[in-house]
Design a protein around this motif. Structure first.
Motif, PDB file in Angstrom:
ATOM      1  N   GLY A 636       0.823  -1.203   0.000  1.00  0.00           N
ATOM      2  CA  GLY A 636       0.000   0.000   0.000  1.00  0.00           C
ATOM      3  C   GLY A 636       0.850   1.242   0.000  1.00  0.00           C
ATOM      4  O   GLY A 636       0.504   2.260  -0.625  1.00  0.00           O
ATOM      5  N   SER A 637       1.989   1.185   0.670  1.00  0.00           N
ATOM      6  CA  SER A 637       2.868   2.354   0.734  1.00  0.00           C
ATOM      7  C   SER A 637       3.479   2.656  -0.638  1.00  0.00           C
ATOM      8  O   SER A 637       3.482   3.820  -1.085  1.00  0.00           O
ATOM      9  N   LEU A 638       3.967   1.619  -1.350  1.00  0.00           N
ATOM     10  CA  LEU A 638       4.547   1.848  -2.672  1.00  0.00           C
ATOM     11  C   LEU A 638       3.482   2.269  -3.683  1.00  0.00           C
ATOM     12  O   LEU A 638       3.744   3.095  -4.568  1.00  0.00           O
ATOM     13  N   ASP A 667      10.639   2.149   9.455  1.00  0.00           N
ATOM     14  CA  ASP A 667      11.794   2.312   8.562  1.00  0.00           C
ATOM     15  C   ASP A 667      11.277   2.188   7.135  1.00  0.00           C
ATOM     16  O   ASP A 667      11.030   1.087   6.643  1.00  0.00           O
ATOM     17  N   PRO A 668      11.095   3.313   6.408  1.00  0.00           N
ATOM     18  CA  PRO A 668      10.473   3.252   5.075  1.00  0.00           C
ATOM     19  C   PRO A 668      11.312   2.486   4.048  1.00  0.00           C
ATOM     20  O   PRO A 668      10.778   2.061   3.028  1.00  0.00           O
ATOM     21  N   LEU A 672      10.386   0.444   0.497  1.00  0.00           N
ATOM     22  CA  LEU A 672      10.895   0.884  -0.797  1.00  0.00           C
ATOM     23  C   LEU A 672      11.950  -0.054  -1.372  1.00  0.00           C
ATOM     24  O   LEU A 672      12.142  -0.096  -2.592  1.00  0.00           O
ATOM     25  N   SER A 673      12.612  -0.808  -0.512  1.00  0.00           N
ATOM     26  CA  SER A 673      13.623  -1.743  -0.999  1.00  0.00           C
ATOM     27  C   SER A 673      13.001  -2.980  -1.632  1.00  0.00           C
ATOM     28  O   SER A 673      13.694  -3.740  -2.312  1.00  0.00           O
ATOM     29  N   GLU A 706      23.337   3.130  -3.077  1.00  0.00           N
ATOM     30  CA  GLU A 706      23.698   4.010  -1.966  1.00  0.00           C
ATOM     31  C   GLU A 706      22.507   4.194  -1.008  1.00  0.00           C
ATOM     32  O   GLU A 706      22.687   4.255   0.205  1.00  0.00           O
ATOM     33  N   SER A 707      21.304   4.257  -1.539  1.00  0.00           N
ATOM     34  CA  SER A 707      20.102   4.367  -0.698  1.00  0.00           C
ATOM     35  C   SER A 707      19.884   3.082   0.093  1.00  0.00           C
ATOM     36  O   SER A 707      19.528   3.105   1.285  1.00  0.00           O
ATOM     37  N   LEU A 708      20.130   1.949  -0.578  1.00  0.00           N
ATOM     38  CA  LEU A 708      19.962   0.665   0.097  1.00  0.00           C
ATOM     39  C   LEU A 708      20.971   0.469   1.218  1.00  0.00           C
ATOM     40  O   LEU A 708      20.698  -0.235   2.202  1.00  0.00           O
TER      41      LEU A 708
END
Length: 813
Positions: A636-638, A667-668, A672-673, A706-708
């Protein structure tokens, strides 16, 4: 004529005695009364204790006697008016005698049964005399010593009554009596040679019953501190209610099994004469109480549930018992010779085993007696050494009409089994008036409440929740429980109580149920330091029926506690995906333990929040369907993020908004990952019958490496800002193809993957709005047009409602 008996709790002090006198005065307006009284509350126990101290040369016995003396004179001072001088003088005489007897025990270092009977008689001798003098000031009353009427053998502490002589004495006295009220001491009597004897435990009740039978009384009333016999012990079962009408036999069974408002010998004399017996409450004289007669109504099968604590179970076992006559005779002879009372007996039809239940205090003596009796067989290994189990209780269902109702035993044992109450032995007579089961003493409270819920009232089922995690989801869950409390009770017959609450720092427990209107204040101001093991230990120690552990967290350490809860017959309801997406062996173990201990393990909210995705899948599999392919948007968040992200805003801002509105995990990056979606498709694959690990799920992440690699939310959000052009490029590419971005999970023939996809306008996923989820199941029965489930798949309210639904499923288990 009526006979009234007032117990020790009814005459424990002058305030209560005033109540007793008021009752006597009211009753004497209509009937001539014989009033039997016990010793003032706890007096007899104190005198026996002081005598033991005197025998042991412990001079503190004087302190106890002085306390008893002070209490009696205080009662006289507040109770007696004009004649107090004579009463004080007589009471002094009695206490001087009592002290002389104690001095004798002290000097001789001896306390014979004869001396013990005489000393223990003083409680009733004092109370009956003082109360009779108080009654004389208000009523046409007199005192009569029971030792002049009741004649027994010379068994000083458990005397057997000579009914022929006793009844003759009573008839002569009461036929000639002109007083409206006669006050008599209970418990005490005399043997043929004039020595003092006592009638044993419950002797005052027994005295009253003897008088009632002797004079063919209209009614015997036993006045105590409760409003009759209850369907169960009201101090343990809060829902217990007084039994309005019960038979002599039912009352006898109840009293044998711990209903201490009346003792078994009391019933026999009035039963023979068919005299009604009523149990009344001195503190609430207008309450109806319990009416005991020969016959009772047949509307209910079970009349009450009783239990006895501190039981030991002795097992005599061996091949040398099979086909050998006289084994049982020798066993019970051995116990009888040592004056050991057998409370329960059960024998296997193979004749290989006999179990007997005795009081724990008699266990060692009983084992010694049996070993001695069967010494030869034990040495020859024909019979095994006696096996003893302690810390047990006996639970009993009682009712005259149970034999006419099929399936009662099944209901009893099924209810206990569902709550993981292990039964060590069972006994049921052919009359079927009593079904008894031996259980662990620590399970007695849970078992009593479980059976009372099963057999009485409107079948309202009580659920006891232990809730950890009181953030967004937990907060909404508690609010929903509070809102629906009345509906659950009235419509579903469920009493759902939160018994334990915990956040990361504190925990708070209330066995009667936490006030959900004030739970935040209670947790903050009255909570104690928490820990996962501490919270579990407390829930286990409470040992409540129908217990449920509710996990509203996303914490891995909490998920590792599930097995311990399930092994203690505590159901687990969770929105935490970590356990079901953990190693396959752990997932299988949790499923196995859930079945083994009959403790539901429910996790509907692991996929799709409140949507019935897992439940629907389970029903498909259970009905024989097979899943070949699953396509789904499960985050639902994505979905919220990619429905709102475009070239007029930033990816950072949309993600931050999603977190603020409660769509993401704390932890978003988990959302997202793609890890969260991977866990969800893994759970669906496993529930479909496929054995996969999380590492088998191909994760096509759209996030830069880098985000991961960030380790906290601050760094993660900074990386999103840094790579804004990357996210804009992803959006532009889909937009140029007239497609929408959707993060899709796919499972096809045993293989699964998750990742961003371009969804064209003709696809079912294209118009998926807001934070909605959608799942397409392609199965044997739905090969072309899939079974589709669609709706809100994120947010605290819908997740909480999914947890709520699982709790209701536990209740219906």
């Amino acid at each position: 004529m009526k006979v009234l008996k007032f117990g020790g709790s009814s005459v424990k002090d002058y305030q209560n005695i005033q109540k007793v006198l008021n009752i006597i005065e009211e009753k004497s307006k209509e009937d001539q009364l014989a009033v039997v009284v016990s010793a003032f509350g706890k007096t007899t126990d104190t005198l026996l204790k002081s005598a033991q101290l005197a025998k042991s040369k412990d001079e503190s016995y004087l302190t106890l006697i002085n306390e008893v003396e002070r209490h009696h004179f205080e009662t006289i001072e507040n109770l007696i008016g004009n004649n107090s001088h004579n009463v004080i003088e007589r009471t002094n005489e009695l206490f001087n005698q009592l002290k002389t007897l104690h001095k004798g025990c002290y000097l001789l270092e001896e306390l014979s049964p004869k001396a013990k009977a005489i000393i223990s008689s003083f409680g009733e001798r004092l109370s009956s005399y003082i109360i009779s003098e108080a009654a004389k000031e208000r009523l046409n009353a007199t005192f009569k010593d029971s030792q002049e009427l009741i004649i027994t053998d010379n068994n000083y502490l458990k005397a057997q009554v000579d009914f022929e002589t006793t009844y003759s004495n009573c008839s002569s006295y009461f036929n000639e009596n002109d007083f409206q009220v006669v006050v008599l001491p209970g418990f005490i009597a005399k043997c043929y040679n004039g020595q003092t004897t006592t009638l044993g435990r419950g002797g005052s009740d027994y005295t009253a019953s003897i008088y009632a039978a002797a004079v063919h009384a209209e009614e015997l009333q036993i006045w105590t501190d409760v409003s009759g016999m209850f369907t169960a012990n009201p101090t343990i079962v809060k829902q217990a209610e007084p039994i309005r009408h019960i038979s002599y036999q039912e009352a006898m069974e109840m009293s044998h099994f711990g209903a201490k408002v009346i003792y078994p010998p009391t019933i026999q004399p009035v039963r023979e004469m068919r005299i009604p017996l009523v149990i009344k409450n001195t503190n609430a004289p207008n309450d109806e109480g319990t009416f005991i007669t020969l016959n009772t109504d047949k509307s209910s099968s079970v009349k009450g549930i009783s239990y006895i604590e501190n039981i030991a179970l002795l097992t005599v076992e061996g091949s040398g018992m099979v086909g050998i006559s006289g084994v049982s005779k020798r066993l019970f002879e051995a116990l009888s010779d040592d004056d050991i009372n057998v409370i329960l007996i059960t024998q296997a039809s193979s004749e290989h085993t006999i179990c007997v239940g005795v009081l724990e205090e008699d266990a060692e003596k009983a084992v010694s007696s049996i070993n001695k009796k069967f010494e030869i067989e034990i040495n020859q290994k024909k019979i095994d050494p006696i096996h003893t189990e302690k810390n047990l209780s006996i639970l009993a269902l009682v009712g005259d009409n149970m034999k006419n109702h099929q399936g009662l035993s099944g209901k009893m044992f099924s209810a206990l089994g569902k709550n993981n109450v292990n039964i060590r032995a069972i006994a049921q007579g052919a009359s079927e008036k009593n079904i008894s089961a031996v259980i662990k003493r620590s399970d007695a409270k849970k078992a009593l409440n479980t059976l009372h819920e099963q057999f009485f009232g409107e079948q309202t089922k009580q659920l006891n929740l232990f809730v950890t995690g009181v953030g967004n989801v937990g907060n909404r869950f508690l609010a929903q429980l509070q809102q629906q409390k009345e509906y659950l009770q009235e419509q579903l017959k469920l009493n759902v109580r939160v018994v334990g609450l915990s956040n990361s720092k504190k925990m708070y427990f209330d066995e009667q149920g936490i006030d959900l209107q004030n739970w935040k204040d209670l947790l903050l101001n009255k909570g104690e330091t928490t820990g996962l093991d501490l919270f579990h230990a407390k829930a286990k120690a409470l040992n409540l029926r129908n217990s449920v552990f509710v996990d509203n967290t996303a914490n891995e350490h909490v998920s590792k506690m599930y097995q311990q809860y399930l092994e203690n017959n505590i159901a687990v309801v969770t929105c935490n995906k970590i356990a079901c997406a953990s190693e396959l062996n752990n997932y299988k173990t949790l499923k196995k333990v859930s079945k083994q201990f009959n403790a539901p393990f429910l996790f509907e909210t692991n996929v799709g929040a409140g949507l019935p995705i897992i439940d629907t899948l389970k029903n498909l599999i259970a009905s024989g369907d097979r899943v070949h392919k699953i396509q789904a948007v499960l985050s639902g968040s994505l979905n919220f993020v990619f429905n709102n992200f475009n070239n007029t805003n930033t990816f950072h801002d949309i993600v931050e908004q999603a977190q603020h509105e409660g769509y993401t995990e704390p932890d978003p990056k988990i959302d997202l990952s793609g890890v969260d979606v991977a866990r969800k498709i893994l759970i669906l694959a496993r529930e479909s019958g496929y054995e996969l690990e999380l590492s088998d799920i191909e994760n096509q992440s759209f996030l830069p490496q880098e985000s991961l690699d960030t380790s906290n939310n601050k760094d993660f959000y900074e990386s999103l800002t840094k790579f804004e052009s990357h996210f804009q490029e992803i959006y532009a590419k889909a937009n140029n193809e007239n497609c929408k971005l959707k993060y899709v999970a796919e499972f096809i023939d045993g293989k699964a993957k998750v990742g961003l996809q371009h969804i064209p306008q003709d696809h079912p996923f294209y118009n998926l709005e807001g934070s909605d989820n959608i799942v397409l199941f392609f199965t044997d029965r739905y090969p072309v047009q899939p079974l589709q489930i669609k709706g809100a798949g994120a947010g605290a309210d819908v997740t909480a409602s999914g947890i709520f639904a699982d709790v209701i499923r536990v209740a219906n288990n």
